[in-house]
Design an enzyme around this catalytic site. Structure first.
Site, PDB file in Angstrom:
ATOM      1  N   SER A  10       0.878  -1.170   0.000  1.00 49.46           N
ATOM      2  CA  SER A  10       0.000   0.000   0.000  1.00 49.46           C
ATOM      3  C   SER A  10       0.912   1.214   0.000  1.00 49.46           C
ATOM      4  O   SER A  10       1.716   1.386   0.918  1.00 49.46           O
ATOM      5  CB  SER A  10      -0.871  -0.002   1.255  1.00 49.46           C
ATOM      6  OG  SER A  10      -1.303   1.320   1.526  1.00 49.46           O
ATOM      7  N   HIS A  35      -1.665  -1.978  -4.137  1.00 48.31           N
ATOM      8  CA  HIS A  35      -2.937  -1.741  -3.440  1.00 48.31           C
ATOM      9  C   HIS A  35      -3.072  -0.224  -3.294  1.00 48.31           C
ATOM     10  O   HIS A  35      -2.266   0.411  -2.613  1.00 48.31           O
ATOM     11  CB  HIS A  35      -2.873  -2.447  -2.086  1.00 48.31           C
ATOM     12  CG  HIS A  35      -4.057  -2.242  -1.207  1.00 48.31           C
ATOM     13  ND1 HIS A  35      -5.177  -3.053  -1.241  1.00 48.31           N
ATOM     14  CD2 HIS A  35      -4.310  -1.320  -0.238  1.00 48.31           C
ATOM     15  CE1 HIS A  35      -6.043  -2.652  -0.336  1.00 48.31           C
ATOM     16  NE2 HIS A  35      -5.561  -1.587   0.287  1.00 48.31           N
ATOM     17  N   ASP A  37      -5.194   3.007  -2.131  1.00 46.39           N
ATOM     18  CA  ASP A  37      -6.231   3.357  -1.149  1.00 46.39           C
ATOM     19  C   ASP A  37      -6.921   4.669  -1.505  1.00 46.39           C
ATOM     20  O   ASP A  37      -6.327   5.741  -1.399  1.00 46.39           O
ATOM     21  CB  ASP A  37      -5.594   3.482   0.237  1.00 46.39           C
ATOM     22  CG  ASP A  37      -5.131   2.144   0.781  1.00 46.39           C
ATOM     23  OD1 ASP A  37      -5.987   1.268   0.990  1.00 46.39           O
ATOM     24  OD2 ASP A  37      -3.911   1.973   0.978  1.00 46.39           O
ATOM     25  N   MET A  39      -9.784   7.291  -0.516  1.00 42.89           N
ATOM     26  CA  MET A  39     -10.586   7.706   0.653  1.00 42.89           C
ATOM     27  C   MET A  39     -11.276   9.030   0.342  1.00 42.89           C
ATOM     28  O   MET A  39     -10.661   9.920  -0.253  1.00 42.89           O
ATOM     29  CB  MET A  39      -9.687   7.902   1.872  1.00 42.89           C
ATOM     30  CG  MET A  39      -8.846   6.689   2.212  1.00 42.89           C
ATOM     31  SD  MET A  39      -7.972   6.948   3.760  1.00 42.89           S
ATOM     32  CE  MET A  39      -6.906   5.510   3.801  1.00 42.89           C
ATOM     33  N   HIS A  70      -8.667  -0.026  -3.436  1.00 43.94           N
ATOM     34  CA  HIS A  70      -9.407  -0.169  -2.176  1.00 43.94           C
ATOM     35  C   HIS A  70     -10.259   1.082  -2.004  1.00 43.94           C
ATOM     36  O   HIS A  70      -9.774   2.128  -1.575  1.00 43.94           O
ATOM     37  CB  HIS A  70      -8.413  -0.360  -1.014  1.00 43.94           C
ATOM     38  CG  HIS A  70      -9.085  -0.563   0.297  1.00 43.94           C
ATOM     39  ND1 HIS A  70      -8.391  -0.582   1.489  1.00 43.94           N
ATOM     40  CD2 HIS A  70     -10.391  -0.772   0.631  1.00 43.94           C
ATOM     41  CE1 HIS A  70      -9.243  -0.777   2.485  1.00 43.94           C
ATOM     42  NE2 HIS A  70     -10.463  -0.882   1.995  1.00 43.94           N
ATOM     43  N   MET A  72     -12.464   3.201  -0.261  1.00 47.13           N
ATOM     44  CA  MET A  72     -13.046   3.579   1.041  1.00 47.13           C
ATOM     45  C   MET A  72     -13.861   4.854   0.822  1.00 47.13           C
ATOM     46  O   MET A  72     -13.494   5.951   1.255  1.00 47.13           O
ATOM     47  CB  MET A  72     -11.916   3.779   2.065  1.00 47.13           C
ATOM     48  CG  MET A  72     -11.276   2.457   2.471  1.00 47.13           C
ATOM     49  SD  MET A  72      -9.716   2.668   3.340  1.00 47.13           S
ATOM     50  CE  MET A  72      -8.594   2.761   1.970  1.00 47.13           C
ATOM     51  N   MET A 141     -10.559  -6.441   6.741  1.00 46.33           N
ATOM     52  CA  MET A 141      -9.754  -5.351   7.304  1.00 46.33           C
ATOM     53  C   MET A 141      -9.244  -5.753   8.686  1.00 46.33           C
ATOM     54  O   MET A 141     -10.008  -6.239   9.522  1.00 46.33           O
ATOM     55  CB  MET A 141     -10.583  -4.071   7.430  1.00 46.33           C
ATOM     56  CG  MET A 141     -10.908  -3.373   6.114  1.00 46.33           C
ATOM     57  SD  MET A 141      -9.470  -2.920   5.133  1.00 46.33           S
ATOM     58  CE  MET A 141      -8.631  -1.738   6.211  1.00 46.33           C
ATOM     59  N   ASP A 175      -5.567  -6.433   5.348  1.00 41.79           N
ATOM     60  CA  ASP A 175      -5.074  -5.064   5.165  1.00 41.79           C
ATOM     61  C   ASP A 175      -5.112  -4.325   6.498  1.00 41.79           C
ATOM     62  O   ASP A 175      -6.184  -4.161   7.083  1.00 41.79           O
ATOM     63  CB  ASP A 175      -5.972  -4.365   4.127  1.00 41.79           C
ATOM     64  CG  ASP A 175      -5.571  -2.930   3.851  1.00 41.79           C
ATOM     65  OD1 ASP A 175      -4.476  -2.510   4.263  1.00 41.79           O
ATOM     66  OD2 ASP A 175      -6.380  -2.219   3.202  1.00 41.79           O
TER      67      ASP A 175
HETATM   68  C1  DX5 Z   1      -5.908   1.690   5.822  1.00 43.56           C
HETATM   69  C2  DX5 Z   1      -5.555   1.265   4.430  1.00 43.56           C
HETATM   70  C3  DX5 Z   1      -4.342   0.425   4.350  1.00 43.56           C
HETATM   71  C4  DX5 Z   1      -3.077   1.020   4.890  1.00 43.56           C
HETATM   72  C5  DX5 Z   1      -2.193  -0.088   5.318  1.00 43.56           C
HETATM   73  O1  DX5 Z   1      -7.178   2.180   5.844  1.00 43.56           O
HETATM   74  O2  DX5 Z   1      -6.619   0.542   3.845  1.00 43.56           O
HETATM   75  O3  DX5 Z   1      -4.154  -0.110   3.049  1.00 43.56           O
HETATM   76  O4  DX5 Z   1      -2.392   1.846   4.004  1.00 43.56           O
HETATM   77  O5  DX5 Z   1      -1.063   0.422   5.929  1.00 43.56           O
HETATM   78  P1  DX5 Z   1      -0.312  -0.339   7.104  1.00 43.56           P
HETATM   79  O6  DX5 Z   1       0.200  -1.627   6.528  1.00 43.56           O
HETATM   80  O7  DX5 Z   1       0.765   0.595   7.481  1.00 43.56           O
HETATM   81  O8  DX5 Z   1      -1.297  -0.578   8.202  1.00 43.56           O
HETATM   82 ZN    ZN Z   2      -6.209  -0.506   1.994  1.00 41.45          ZN
END
Ligand code: DX5
Ligand code: ZN
Length: 228
Positions: A10, A35, A37, A39, A70, A72, A141, A175
């Site tokens: 990520s 991956h 992310d 948001m 991903h 969110m 998660m 994740d």
């Molecule tokens: C959190 C994200 C993750 C995050 C993981 O909401 O979905 O993908 O970046 O990072 P680490 O491995 O540092 O927890």
């Molecule tokens: Zn993620």
């Protein structure tokens, strides 16, 4: 067994001003996929980037790297077509964000992407189960979504074990807080797609961390198949 061990960094915890080169660096260090992310500040209390950024990343890394989005975001329906056009390969949405998962799964497939379905820590795996036959990947998660660098929630592992027992060939992703000190729990429970942010990106030696994570998953898979 049709699934394999895959490691997807990520890039949320990398230097965001250098995202393109960070993606290239991760692939060069042996990542199986990326991956990404997304948001929106509604579904989670943080914002990152959207499809224009994904399009730029695709242009930067070339056609091959697999982009697992991903999502969110509160209205995942909204971004299916733009993400497909931007070069996303898999669209992973949260079950909590929609009342019509079936329709969304269909739309994602019609856009030419694979389908991932994610659940937050408070959502039970039984709620995901009815969709498991229609998706490519289930994401369990292991932190509350929103931020990198949080502590791994080991109490999510029964969800992974249950899914693996019920759906032996499904891709199961974890994740949040996953790295060398927590990978064995995930691997033993049956996860095969491993997202790792800070543990990989902030390491002095990401190549070794990625290799270590993959070995842990492969060994657990081998052990499971011998035990059967
Ligand atoms: C959190 C994200 C993750 C995050 C993981 O909401 O979905 O993908 O970046 O990072 P680490 O491995 O540092 O927890
Ligand atoms: Zn993620």
């Amino acid at each position: 067994m049709s699934y394999s061990a895959k490691i997807g960094p990520s890039i949320l915890s990398s230097d965001l001003a250098c995202l393109g080169s960070e993606c290239v660096r991760m692939m060069e260090c042996g990542a199986d996929y990326l991956h990404l992310d997304v948001m929106d500040g509604h579904f989670v209390p943080n914002i990152t980037f959207g499809h224009p950024m994904v399009e730029c990343l695709r242009n930067c890394v070339g056609p091959d790297p697999f982009f697992d989005m991903h999502m969110m975001v509160s209205r995942p329906e909204q971004w299916v077509k733009p993400m497909a056009a931007a070069g996303a390969n898999q669209y992973t949405f949260h079950l909590e964000t929609t009342t019509n998962a079936g329709n969304l799964i269909k739309e994602i497939r019609e856009s030419g992407m694979k389908v991932g379905l994610a659940i937050k820590p408070g959502t039970t795996v039984e709620e995901l189960a009815p969709w498991a036959g229609q998706i490519d990947m289930a994401l369990v998660m292991t932190v509350e979504p929103g931020f990198g660098g949080q502590k791994f929630m080991e109490d999510m592992m029964p969800k992974v074990s249950w899914l693996r027992s019920q759906f032996p060939s499904l891709d199961i992703e974890v994740d949040g807080g996953v790295g060398p000190s927590t990978i064995h729990k995930c691997a033993e429970a049956g996860a095969n797609m491993i997202v790792s942010g800070s543990a990989v990106v902030s390491s002095d030696d990401p190549r070794s961390v990625i290799a270590m994570l993959r070995t842990a998953v492969s060994e657990a898979m081998q052990k499971r198949s011998l035990d059967r």
